[in-house]
Design an enzyme around this catalytic site. Structure first.
Site, PDB file in Angstrom:
ATOM      1  N   LEU A   1       0.822  -1.202   0.000  1.00 20.45           N
ATOM      2  CA  LEU A   1       0.000   0.000   0.000  1.00 20.45           C
ATOM      3  C   LEU A   1       0.863   1.262   0.000  1.00 20.45           C
ATOM      4  CD1 LEU A   1      -2.990   0.891   0.222  1.00 20.45           C
ATOM      5  CD2 LEU A   1      -2.606   1.080   2.688  1.00 20.45           C
ATOM      6  N   ASP A   2       0.606   2.171  -0.931  1.00 24.74           N
ATOM      7  CA  ASP A   2       1.285   3.478  -1.004  1.00 24.74           C
ATOM      8  C   ASP A   2       2.782   3.357  -1.278  1.00 24.74           C
ATOM      9  OD1 ASP A   2      -1.187   4.464  -0.364  1.00 24.74           O
ATOM     10  OD2 ASP A   2      -0.696   4.884   1.722  1.00 24.74           O
TER      11      ASP A   2
END
Lengths: 309, 309, 309, 309
Positions: free
Chosen positions: A249-250
């Site tokens: 994530l990210d």
């Protein structure tokens, strides 16, 4: 280019009209692999012997001695559609022995882009508006949302809208439905403030690039509530980041970032309102560059041959 | 490239040490002329057959059908100094029949830059500071001023300073003295807020490019006192423009421009103080790009292959 | 504030709902006139004695000795609607003897804005979109155009659209129709790329401020075809300017300006496409600031107390 | 304002000439404390009754109901030096009962700034250059460095230079020497790329604000080697942050930040070279604002009443 992109393919399908007047008889050739002398000359000669005239040429070598090599060349060739299979065969014969990956595309054929949204309208509307103005060389076969509120907005642009609710911790059913809608129908997916985490399984199955817009200048403020965290830290700039989605994530490869100035008097809600303008600008650029084959993935980095003046 | 630049020459002289670590065994080839298919391929093949590896390649065609063509290619070639005469002969033989102008330079040899200043220090000091930091690939054989106040500044950087007063309407004596100083000693001249009008005769005689920094975003506020005029018009942005000097004051080909925000509360003196920061930034970029052969003159326009990310 | 703005009036009417959550019980007082000691203290004391608490205060004096003075103060006062007439009377009694102009507004009452457009959609849609997002504290009673193509766009936002064709050199009939539509119904007019010249008679009769967006960084490229002229001059920046309309075309007081970078490879059409993004941004800011009483006209200048961080 | 700043003091000493033409007969009053109705009116009335004329007034309330209040007002008062003690007494009598902190300064008296540097010259030279141009309203009694290489640079500006080496893990001796030099002689300290960690003990003892420039857009890339880390993450923007130094490394209140664009082709060394320009710009602004009493500390945040247009 990533592991899921097949080596050497021509995008041919064109199902939905685009508003952009795409250049006729122009092709784009992306080449990447181990750097070695003479690749640019080989590629240039190849294009010339097929009657093409080079229009733009960008290249980058991470290290002239033993590094990775990236090239993007666009060329004009009258009656391109007729010549493309021959050119393709020649590219394969020429670049194959050099261990090069490549991708050859007819620039008059727009990529097909699905947009996933939730309740926020600003990123979705910006993409639809730019598309209508002819600023994005894509077709948009569908908008998908886990909420219903943006249906009439999408449809007022003549774009099909599908509502795929996603409640509870188990996202597998929603992801399966999205997969059914997009598979075979799109060349890439854009998360226009789609507030659901995408599973690794979905990424594997969908097998097309997925672009996200994160509402902070990553790697600052990873995760949820970046505007609130930015407000708490007292930063003087907020930002937005568009990146390819990976299982982390990210953490995916960054395509584009930008910032806007803020000050002490602005609340977290003010940051969010101002940030909306940065988000739509950053996402608009990232989508355009991806659609124009200007972005090449390289590990967790991107090589972006921008059209920024 | 202009009419005064001889077709095909190699810059060889190196008289003053530079602070920049210039790339060894790298050459830059600039080509321009009528657009025609295959030029990029010809040039690439030429470089390859001389053992060179292309590092960067920029090109631009004003019109693929019958327009003007511009190319800048840099390449790495071990033992470049030995090979350069052969490469040069090959370039002449290859590009001559195509009616192309060209210029081949060894990038390890810095251009020699004279700076002309008056009383303002900000542009002069910015160039000297960037030079000291290794940001400008030039040598600076001299600073010339019609005032004496900047002598110790220039000399504290180890740069010779010459005082050439220029009073009264007749500038011919001063121009003759400047000519004596620069002729044969410099490859280009920078007017770092030099507040004297340059005559056409001087431009003809000096026969090297002259770069100026104008304190407005041209074509707004041509002529004297641009900050006062900007203040009177009530603009919300002020700017600066770097351009090649031609006989038409403030009308020469623009290399670079930038702006800064101003508001109602700022006096003309405030605009001038803020503008100083824009001027030094714009001039710094223009000089670097010129020194790196990134700027090609084309009529009253410039083609600038910037290194802007 | 201009000669047409009556000294001291309260905007009261509210006919169309706005999407912005306007601040309740907040007032804005604009004061301007000859500078003299103690005005700020007088105004602050006045607000305090009516139970108000100052929230923001901006002021500017063109010259502390005998210059012009401008002040904008916003204050919170519970049950403002009840107290406003008393405050207004006190302001008149206090500032009248000081030769000050003033304007007191209830910030919960949005200004009524008419938009005039032609065929270009980008500025119109940006205003409608910002309005829908609650970014503009206005109501939009109508969009008027001399073309029909934007009717469904405007109406899809729930805004009435009126088609007032304007052909031939005589604009008096069209202007009369527009006057009929707007008179008494709007507090200001925005020309969102309305490609008709406004007559002095219309400005006199309509008697509300008219805001225009010009597609260049004025005073460069005054008049028609600024992108073509910018392309011909070879500038490296293009811009947009929002200004109040006066009888002198493109000469009115500037509210806001901004620029975008361009380069040699861009055609005049490319400049226009990129300029569209600058135009919508500049006009969006100018309209917001006007609507929030942040802009005070002063001769051919503006004093703008921006909310820029 | 921080716990170490005494409540209510007048800066009087002036030991070294500044190059800035500081405004004569202008004072600055900073007020902060619990928000309550009427503070602005009290302060304005106070200034008026002492013959002052308010020139600028900024204020901010974190929450009109029970929040924190911050005000900065500058005013002109003929013969200020004579009147200042009376004004000071009145401020104490007026604001004391309201639990307000305050600080009253004569703007013609520059703050005394020490600069600490290591081997990098860009931030130091920028501050010295801005000071010489009259852009920074400070005196610079000394430059201190743990290296000797910048001695002649500092002294060429007429500024005393002290060499305080700092080797090995124990910094106490070096810090003691620095303390000896600065104590009583400076009003604040700037770390212009001073590459030594400051101990809490030093901060306690020196009892003046210490401003640092960090070479990343905090909170991204906290700690050492931010350019290398930025390069590894593949960001498209790099930045710099100026903040007050606290015991928590890189966690102090942020004064100012800015960014520059970078791309895939730039090495970590390239990022560092480009970052140098951002660092000197950000530090230049932060120092100016601090010197002009535009920055008020509030917990781990700052309220900055900038002069940005």
């Amino acid at each position: 280019m990533g592991s899921r992109v097949p080596r050497g393919r021509i995008l041919r399908s064109r199902t939905v009209p685009t508003n952009s007047e795409l250049p006729r008889d122009h092709a784009c050739l992306i080449v990447n692999g181990p750097d070695q002398p003479g690749v640019v000359a080989e590629v240039s000669a190849l294009i010339t012997r097929h009657g093409g005239n080079i229009v733009t040429l960008d290249q980058y070598s991470s290290n002239p001695q033993g590094g990775a090599f990236f090239q993007r060349v666009t060329f004009h060739r009258p009656d391109l559609a007729v010549a493309l299979p021959d050119i393709e065969a020649d590219v394969a014969a020429t670049l194959g022995p050099l261990q090069m990956q490549w991708r050859l595309t007819d620039q008059s054929i727009p990529k097909r882009m699905a947009i996933l949204a939730s309740t926020s309208d600003h990123c979705l509307l910006e993409l639809l508006w730019r598309h209508r103005r002819g600023e994005l060389p894509v077709t948009i076969p569908m908008v998908i949302s886990n909420h219903a509120n943006l249906a009439s907005d999408a449809r007022s642009f003549g774009i099909p809208f599908f509502h795929v609710p996603s409640q509870g911790p188990d996202k597998s059913e929603a992801e399966a439905k999205i997969l059914e809608l997009v598979q075979g129908n799109v060349d890439f997916i854009v998360l226009a403030r789609y507030m659901q985490i995408i599973s690794q399984g979905f990424l594997d199955d969908v097998a097309v690039p997925v672009i996200n817009i994160h509402h902070s200048f990553l790697p600052a403020f990873i995760g949820a509530a970046p505007y609130r965290n930015a407000h708490e830290r007292g930063v003087k700039l907020i930002g937005a980041t568009s990146h390819y989605v990976t299982k982390d994530l990210d953490e995916g490869p960054i395509i584009e970032q930008d910032v806007a100035r803020v000050n002490h008097a602005m609340t977290a809600a003010d940051l969010q309102a101002r940030g909306a303008f940065v988000e739509r600008e950053v996402l608009g650029r990232a989508v355009k560059w991806h659609a124009e084959d200007r972005v090449i993935r390289h590990g967790n980095h991107t090589v972006v041959f921008t059209d920024r003046p």
